[in-house]
Scaffold this motif. Sequence first.
Motif, PDB file in Angstrom:
ATOM      1  N   SER A 173      -7.081  -4.328  19.916  1.00 45.45           N
ATOM      2  CA  SER A 173      -6.654  -4.348  21.333  1.00 45.45           C
ATOM      3  C   SER A 173      -5.253  -4.920  21.485  1.00 45.45           C
ATOM      4  CB  SER A 173      -7.655  -5.155  22.177  1.00 45.45           C
ATOM      5  OG  SER A 173      -8.941  -4.596  22.099  1.00 45.45           O
ATOM      6  N   ASP A 174      -4.368  -4.615  20.520  1.00 46.69           N
ATOM      7  CA  ASP A 174      -3.006  -5.130  20.573  1.00 46.69           C
ATOM      8  C   ASP A 174      -2.042  -4.202  21.310  1.00 46.69           C
ATOM      9  OD1 ASP A 174      -3.571  -7.464  19.265  1.00 46.69           O
ATOM     10  OD2 ASP A 174      -3.087  -6.704  17.276  1.00 46.69           O
ATOM     11  N   LEU A 175      -2.450  -2.955  21.542  1.00 47.60           N
ATOM     12  CA  LEU A 175      -1.581  -2.018  22.242  1.00 47.60           C
ATOM     13  C   LEU A 175      -1.870  -2.048  23.738  1.00 47.60           C
ATOM     14  CD1 LEU A 175      -1.757   1.168  19.976  1.00 47.60           C
ATOM     15  CD2 LEU A 175       0.016  -0.575  20.010  1.00 47.60           C
ATOM     16  N   ASN A 176      -0.802  -1.986  24.563  1.00 46.81           N
ATOM     17  CA  ASN A 176      -1.063  -1.755  25.980  1.00 46.81           C
ATOM     18  C   ASN A 176      -1.396  -0.273  26.151  1.00 46.81           C
ATOM     19  OD1 ASN A 176       1.359  -0.154  26.725  1.00 46.81           O
ATOM     20  ND2 ASN A 176       2.502  -2.038  26.372  1.00 46.81           N
ATOM     21  N   PRO A 177      -1.987   0.121  27.279  1.00 47.49           N
ATOM     22  CA  PRO A 177      -2.447   1.510  27.428  1.00 47.49           C
ATOM     23  C   PRO A 177      -1.362   2.562  27.221  1.00 47.49           C
ATOM     24  CG  PRO A 177      -3.378   0.129  29.147  1.00 47.49           C
ATOM     25  CD  PRO A 177      -2.366  -0.712  28.434  1.00 47.49           C
ATOM     26  N   LEU A 178      -0.129   2.237  27.628  1.00 47.53           N
ATOM     27  CA  LEU A 178       0.951   3.206  27.465  1.00 47.53           C
ATOM     28  C   LEU A 178       1.318   3.370  25.994  1.00 47.53           C
ATOM     29  CD1 LEU A 178       2.963   5.083  28.839  1.00 47.53           C
ATOM     30  CD2 LEU A 178       4.538   3.162  29.023  1.00 47.53           C
ATOM     31  N   GLU A 179       1.395   2.263  25.257  1.00 48.20           N
ATOM     32  CA  GLU A 179       1.698   2.348  23.830  1.00 48.20           C
ATOM     33  C   GLU A 179       0.621   3.137  23.093  1.00 48.20           C
ATOM     34  OE1 GLU A 179       4.041  -1.909  23.090  1.00 48.20           O
ATOM     35  OE2 GLU A 179       1.849  -1.848  23.118  1.00 48.20           O
ATOM     36  N   ARG A 202       0.860  -1.184   0.000  1.00 46.76           N
ATOM     37  CA  ARG A 202       0.000   0.000   0.000  1.00 46.76           C
ATOM     38  C   ARG A 202       0.896   1.234   0.000  1.00 46.76           C
ATOM     39  NH1 ARG A 202      -5.337   0.679   0.844  1.00 46.76           N
ATOM     40  NH2 ARG A 202      -6.032   2.733   1.514  1.00 46.76           N
ATOM     41  N   ASN A 203       0.716   2.110  -0.971  1.00 44.46           N
ATOM     42  CA  ASN A 203       1.574   3.280  -1.118  1.00 44.46           C
ATOM     43  C   ASN A 203       1.000   4.443  -0.313  1.00 44.46           C
ATOM     44  OD1 ASN A 203       3.295   1.927  -2.920  1.00 44.46           O
ATOM     45  ND2 ASN A 203       1.840   2.282  -4.586  1.00 44.46           N
ATOM     46  N   VAL A 204       1.555   4.664   0.866  1.00 45.63           N
ATOM     47  CA  VAL A 204       1.085   5.728   1.749  1.00 45.63           C
ATOM     48  C   VAL A 204       2.280   6.491   2.298  1.00 45.63           C
ATOM     49  CG1 VAL A 204      -1.019   4.486   2.402  1.00 45.63           C
ATOM     50  CG2 VAL A 204       1.062   4.172   3.754  1.00 45.63           C
ATOM     51  N   ASP A 205       2.021   7.704   2.803  1.00 49.83           N
ATOM     52  CA  ASP A 205       3.089   8.507   3.384  1.00 49.83           C
ATOM     53  C   ASP A 205       3.290   8.157   4.856  1.00 49.83           C
ATOM     54  OD1 ASP A 205       0.926   9.661   4.656  1.00 49.83           O
ATOM     55  OD2 ASP A 205       0.972  11.519   3.497  1.00 49.83           O
ATOM     56  N   ASP A 206       4.268   8.815   5.487  1.00 56.14           N
ATOM     57  CA  ASP A 206       4.593   8.534   6.888  1.00 56.14           C
ATOM     58  C   ASP A 206       3.393   8.744   7.798  1.00 56.14           C
ATOM     59  OD1 ASP A 206       7.172   7.941   6.186  1.00 56.14           O
ATOM     60  OD2 ASP A 206       8.028   9.850   6.847  1.00 56.14           O
ATOM     61  N   LYS A 207       2.677   9.829   7.558  1.00 53.02           N
ATOM     62  CA  LYS A 207       1.541  10.184   8.408  1.00 53.02           C
ATOM     63  C   LYS A 207       0.464   9.122   8.366  1.00 53.02           C
ATOM     64  CE  LYS A 207      -1.953  13.852   8.838  1.00 53.02           C
ATOM     65  NZ  LYS A 207      -2.438  15.119   8.280  1.00 53.02           N
ATOM     66  N   THR A 208       0.075   8.718   7.161  1.00 52.09           N
ATOM     67  CA  THR A 208      -0.982   7.720   7.022  1.00 52.09           C
ATOM     68  C   THR A 208      -0.532   6.371   7.551  1.00 52.09           C
ATOM     69  OG1 THR A 208      -1.782   8.902   5.073  1.00 52.09           O
ATOM     70  CG2 THR A 208      -2.605   6.673   5.408  1.00 52.09           C
ATOM     71  N   ALA A 209       0.742   6.035   7.339  1.00 54.15           N
ATOM     72  CA  ALA A 209       1.258   4.760   7.849  1.00 54.15           C
ATOM     73  C   ALA A 209       1.162   4.710   9.373  1.00 54.15           C
ATOM     74  CB  ALA A 209       2.708   4.571   7.408  1.00 54.15           C
ATOM     75  N   LEU A 210       1.480   5.826  10.027  1.00 53.78           N
ATOM     76  CA  LEU A 210       1.388   5.867  11.490  1.00 53.78           C
ATOM     77  C   LEU A 210      -0.064   5.777  11.936  1.00 53.78           C
ATOM     78  CD1 LEU A 210       2.631   6.253  14.284  1.00 53.78           C
ATOM     79  CD2 LEU A 210       2.588   8.734  13.894  1.00 53.78           C
ATOM     80  N   GLU A 211      -0.950   6.496  11.256  1.00 53.14           N
ATOM     81  CA  GLU A 211      -2.372   6.442  11.597  1.00 53.14           C
ATOM     82  C   GLU A 211      -2.897   5.006  11.503  1.00 53.14           C
ATOM     83  OE1 GLU A 211      -3.965   9.052   8.720  1.00 53.14           O
ATOM     84  OE2 GLU A 211      -3.651  10.879   9.881  1.00 53.14           O
ATOM     85  N   ILE A 212      -2.579   4.356  10.386  1.00 55.85           N
ATOM     86  CA  ILE A 212      -3.077   3.000  10.169  1.00 55.85           C
ATOM     87  C   ILE A 212      -2.523   2.044  11.216  1.00 55.85           C
ATOM     88  CG2 ILE A 212      -3.052   1.036   8.584  1.00 55.85           C
ATOM     89  CD1 ILE A 212      -3.087   3.072   6.285  1.00 55.85           C
ATOM     90  N   ALA A 213      -1.241   2.198  11.549  1.00 52.67           N
ATOM     91  CA  ALA A 213      -0.639   1.325  12.555  1.00 52.67           C
ATOM     92  C   ALA A 213      -1.347   1.468  13.892  1.00 52.67           C
ATOM     93  CB  ALA A 213       0.849   1.647  12.700  1.00 52.67           C
ATOM     94  N   ILE A 214      -1.663   2.717  14.264  1.00 53.42           N
ATOM     95  CA  ILE A 214      -2.340   2.946  15.545  1.00 53.42           C
ATOM     96  C   ILE A 214      -3.752   2.378  15.507  1.00 53.42           C
ATOM     97  CG2 ILE A 214      -3.286   4.723  17.062  1.00 53.42           C
ATOM     98  CD1 ILE A 214      -0.836   6.436  16.357  1.00 53.42           C
ATOM     99  N   VAL A 215      -4.488   2.695  14.436  1.00 53.70           N
ATOM    100  CA  VAL A 215      -5.867   2.217  14.342  1.00 53.70           C
ATOM    101  C   VAL A 215      -5.927   0.702  14.347  1.00 53.70           C
ATOM    102  CG1 VAL A 215      -7.917   2.141  12.887  1.00 53.70           C
ATOM    103  CG2 VAL A 215      -6.689   4.284  13.177  1.00 53.70           C
ATOM    104  N   GLU A 216      -5.069   0.076  13.555  1.00 52.80           N
ATOM    105  CA  GLU A 216      -5.087  -1.380  13.455  1.00 52.80           C
ATOM    106  C   GLU A 216      -4.849  -2.030  14.816  1.00 52.80           C
ATOM    107  OE1 GLU A 216      -3.061  -5.366  12.237  1.00 52.80           O
ATOM    108  OE2 GLU A 216      -2.166  -3.665  13.294  1.00 52.80           O
TER     109      GLU A 216
END
Length: 294
Positions: free
Chosen positions: A131-137, A112-126
């Motif tokens: 529920s893969d992130l602990n609360p601090l992450e 998927r061809n995305v920029d840094d911003k979108t890649a970070l957004e998608i990583a967080i949303v996913e």
Amino acid sequence: MNDDVSKRRLGRGLAALIGEMDQPVVADSEKPNVSPDRMVPIEFVSRNPRNPRRFFDESELHDLASSIRQHGIVQPVVVRTLSVNQHEIIAGERRWRAAQLAGLVEIPVIVRNVDDKTALEIAIVENVQRSDLNPLEEALGYEQLIAEYGYTQNDLGEIIGKSRSHVANSLRLLKLPEPVRDLLAGGSLSAGHARALVPTSDPAALARTIVSKGMSVRDAERLAQNDIKAQSEPKLAAQLRDHKDSDTLALERTLSDTLGLDVTINHKATGGQIRISYKSLDQLEEICRLLERR
């Protein structure tokens, strides 16, 4: 990306894109942004250093690796291309790590061809949606989007499908000292425990008490409230003690002018104190001489 496009993307929500990312959709011919499934050597794929997820349970990784040996990777890893034969993970780092443990030499990916911003957004949303992130992450991911891309808490709420108060409560966890953060990241404390500790006088000490006694969130909240109350009582007493009438304040000024030193009077119905502050031995000797003469 202009504001209108950004607003449309926010309104739609990146959570909706998660489903699209995991499907080998044929991209628009004029502006391709998704490539169909393909197999790539695993050494051509690297983790995203900006991925908010930092902790991966080793036992769960080994369980997933065993499943991959038997069934393969069912869901492709979503990546973006950095250069020839170099891909960076957007979503699916856990599958990539387990594939390495399983000894796979290549893995299925969707590019998927995305920029840094979108890649970070998608990583967080996913990660949040699963529920893969602990609360601090999770909190650190939100902070990164706010600091680097100027998101508001409302924007983040729209992106992840959570309320603004959820985002605000997550960000409050970043006010905690490092020892409490470590307990939170390791799972010894829940987000509910940690949030109760934010306004206390010694969050680290209280966190140790909570963990050692196995307190519930409700018990932790009561412990925190008792600490906050204990903090406020001396302050209230000091305020009451320092509240002086105009006559007392006038007398303090008169004595201070006469002696050339700071004079404090604490007067009560049953008596009181006069405090004279000095800064040198010479001033102390002068006070003593004045008292002796009187």
